[in-house]
Write an enzyme that holds these catalytic residues in place. Structure first.
Site, PDB file in Angstrom:
ATOM      1  CB  SER A 189      -0.937  -0.005   1.210  1.00 26.87           C
ATOM      2  OG  SER A 189      -0.174  -0.096   2.412  1.00 26.87           O
ATOM      3  N   GLY A 190       2.106   1.128  -0.508  1.00 31.49           N
ATOM      4  CA  GLY A 190       2.982   2.298  -0.626  1.00 31.49           C
ATOM      5  C   GLY A 190       2.662   3.042  -1.913  1.00 31.49           C
ATOM      6  CG  PHE A 191       4.896   6.542  -3.104  1.00 30.13           C
ATOM      7  CD1 PHE A 191       4.157   7.701  -3.273  1.00 30.13           C
ATOM      8  CD2 PHE A 191       5.832   6.494  -2.079  1.00 30.13           C
ATOM      9  CE1 PHE A 191       4.357   8.792  -2.442  1.00 30.13           C
ATOM     10  CE2 PHE A 191       6.043   7.580  -1.253  1.00 30.13           C
ATOM     11  CZ  PHE A 191       5.299   8.738  -1.425  1.00 30.13           C
ATOM     12  N   GLY A 192       3.646   2.546  -4.958  1.00 27.16           N
ATOM     13  CA  GLY A 192       3.324   1.662  -6.076  1.00 27.16           C
ATOM     14  C   GLY A 192       1.943   1.048  -5.917  1.00 27.16           C
ATOM     15  CB  VAL A 203       2.233 -11.378   0.658  1.00 30.28           C
ATOM     16  CG1 VAL A 203       2.476 -12.434  -0.403  1.00 30.28           C
ATOM     17  CG2 VAL A 203       0.961 -10.591   0.360  1.00 30.28           C
ATOM     18  CD  GLU A 238      15.069  15.030   3.502  1.00 31.01           C
ATOM     19  OE1 GLU A 238      14.679  15.652   2.518  1.00 31.01           O
ATOM     20  OE2 GLU A 238      14.681  13.885   3.756  1.00 31.01           O
ATOM     21  CG  ASP A 264      11.772   1.595  -3.221  1.00 27.45           C
ATOM     22  OD1 ASP A 264      11.753   2.344  -4.220  1.00 27.45           O
ATOM     23  OD2 ASP A 264      11.893   2.017  -2.057  1.00 27.45           O
ATOM     24  CB  ALA A 269       7.776   8.741  -4.534  1.00 28.39           C
ATOM     25  CD  GLN A 270       6.878  11.031 -10.069  1.00 29.95           C
ATOM     26  OE1 GLN A 270       6.541  10.427 -11.086  1.00 29.95           O
ATOM     27  NE2 GLN A 270       6.008  11.686  -9.339  1.00 29.95           N
TER      28      GLN A 270
END
Ligand SMILES: Cc1cc2nc3c(=O)[nH]c(=O)nc-3n(C[C@H](O)[C@H](O)[C@H](O)COP(=O)(O)OP(=O)(O)OC[C@H]3O[C@@H](n4cnc5c(N)ncnc54)[C@H](O)[C@@H]3O)c2cc1C
Length: 458
Positions: A11-14, A78, A173, A312, A323-324
């Site tokens: 359920s991440g960006f992908g 999974v 950061e 990833d 993310a892109q």
């Protein structure tokens, strides 16, 4: 006849973008994830340093997708994918579910890698999950608390030394934010220590800060960090990590100790083990050293044109672990699935995936960032404004954007931070969970051995 079944893992960006992109498709989607939320990883460091709450960067996936009737969200880890039976097996608290699929999108991402030294994790948590970020918040703020508590100047110095391993965007950061926290938010909060005297060391085995962003921006970031008082130590490889500190090996082979209470691990990634499980069942697809699946030009594995690996977990020339990469991979895979459903897909003539590089950026402190968009490289306030706008754009949900803006006002225009609470759970839950998991495993193995003995005895 039942509709085309798509199983999405993660359920991440992908994963989230894949599920959303199938909104109007004539398919039934099952999204399986081991977390209940969609985590916006780029802002994890702000949770760790008390700027944002975990809820602001991790909305609940089930709620994001509640109006999309063709999606069912299943919580579960999974544990197996069977490419012969076309099924995915997931587990939740001992309960097992088998989900059949016609198409599969695997976006299970990556974990922190300690390069074979997993024992480092005990003392140097990574920065991949909400649990990691909250634990780090506990450790960072806890180190200041512990320093106020001691009269011993050497021990006080140890407690006020913070080491961030890995000078990529996350390391930069975190290091910058620990300094800002000490200089601004905590500056008058203690009586026997001066928080601004804390040492923040950013170290990396590589010879540069932010290597993927190039020499010019790396140097700019390094200079800005040093101006803030962060010590940047390059060509320095961590050889051991323990409770009291860590040992570093410099380029000339000499080893030295850094005594420090709080260590943050922001170096290296290891892809989900699902990659290997899937590659091993394909017609010759392999995984790379980080466990990422070396996918075909259409993001599938050999011999299975209905099994896509995105984000990833995939290794594809020119696509960074960002993310892109995951979002664009998800859109590409879902477009092919829509063609399959319409009967217009021919695996032999698929147009290969191509990645559009929208650039990358990293913040260093309030009002200062570095950014790279195509050939354009820039830093400072403009880059920081670009960072601000872009992150707001990609945060999911109006409420989250609204409360994030308020939290940023408090932090960037004032000295405050609204998420400074720390709890025992943050500090100790990982130790307890690890202990429980290993003991449960031991107990299960002992029970299985006992049953085997009973069977053998007749
Ligand atoms: C601290 C940090 C900062 C970052 N900053 C940036 C940035 O500034 N800009 C940028 O572009 N990128 C950044 N990234 C990278 C970016 O977040 C990733 O590239 C992106 O999240 C990859 O998306 P993904 O869907 O492949 O994996 P993820 O987003 O990691 O999602 C993986 C999903 O799979 C689920 N999952 C994993 N294993 C299983 C399993 N066995 N069963 C069920 N579910 C499973 C997880 O719960 C999760 O939902 C950052 C990453 C980190 C960690």
């Amino acid at each position: 006849m039942s509709r085309h079944r798509v199983v999405v893992i993660g359920s991440g960006f992908g994963g989230l973008n894949a599920a959303k992109a199938l909104k109007r498709a004539d398919v039934d989607v099952t999204l399986i994830s081991k977390t209940t939320t969609h985590l916006f990883q780029p802002l994890l460091y702000q949770v760790a340093t008390g700027i944002l709450s975990e809820g602001e960067i991790a909305p609940v996936t089930r709620l994001i997708l509640q109006r999309q009737k063709n999606v069912q969200v299943l919580l579960g880890e999974v544990c197996d994918v069977n490419l012969t039976a076309n099924t995915v097996t997931s587990k939740l608290m001992g309960m097992e579910t088998v989900s059949p699929f016609d198409s599969l999108i695997v976006a299970a991402g990556a974990q922190q890698s300690y390069f074979g030294n997993d024992e480092f994790a005990t003392y140097a948590p990574g920065m991949k999950t909400i649990d990691d970020a909250l634990e780090l918040r506990g450790r960072i703020l806890g180190a200041f608390e512990a320093a106020e508590f001691t009269d011993d100047p050497v021990e006080r110095e140890r407690r006020l030394t913070f080491v961030v391993v890995g000078a990529g965007p996350t390391g930069v950061e975190v290091a910058g934010q620990i300094k800002e926290l000490a200089h601004r938010t905590l500056k008058q909060a203690f009586r026997t220590i001066e928080p601004r005297d804390c040492r923040v060391i950013l170290l990396d085995a590589a010879p540069a800060v932010l290597p993927p962003m190039g020499e010019k921006l790396g140097l700019k970031a390094q200079q800005r960090l040093e101006k803030m008082g962060v010590e940047v130590q390059l060509n320095a490889m961590v050889s051991t990590v323990d409770y009291l500190g860590l040992t570093v090996k410099d380029q000339d082979g000499t080893e030295r100790r850094i005594e420090c209470a709080c260590k943050v691990w922001a170096a290296g990634v290891q892809a989900s083990s699902l990659g290997k499980i899937i590659a091993d069942q394909s017609d010759g697809t392999e995984v790379d050293r980080a466990g990422r699946v070396i996918v075909e030009p259409d993001l599938t594995v050999k011999g299975h044109p209905n099994v896509f690996i995105v984000g990833d977990l995939m290794s594809f020339p020119g696509v960074p672990g960002m993310a892109q990469g995951a979002i664009q991979g998800a859109h590409y895979a879902t477009t092919l699935i829509k063609h399959m459903v319409k009967g217009t897909d021919d695996p032999a003539t698929r147009k290969p995936f191509s990645y559009f590089d929208k650039g990358s950026m990293a913040t260093i402190s309030r009002f200062s960032a570095v950014a790279q968009v195509g050939k354009l490289e820039f830093g400072g306030f403009i880059a920081w404004l670009a960072w601000l706008g872009l992150h707001l754009l990609y945060l999911v949900g109006f409420k989250n954007r609204f409360t994030t803006v308020i939290a940023w006002f408090i932090t960037f225009l004032g000295d405050g931070r609204s998420q400074m609470a720390i709890t025992n759970q943050m500090m100790y839950a990982r130790v307890v969970t690890n202990w429980m998991e290993s003991h449960t495993q031991e107990a299960m193995e002992a029970e299985a051995a006992e049953q085997a003995r009973e069977r053998a005895a007749g």
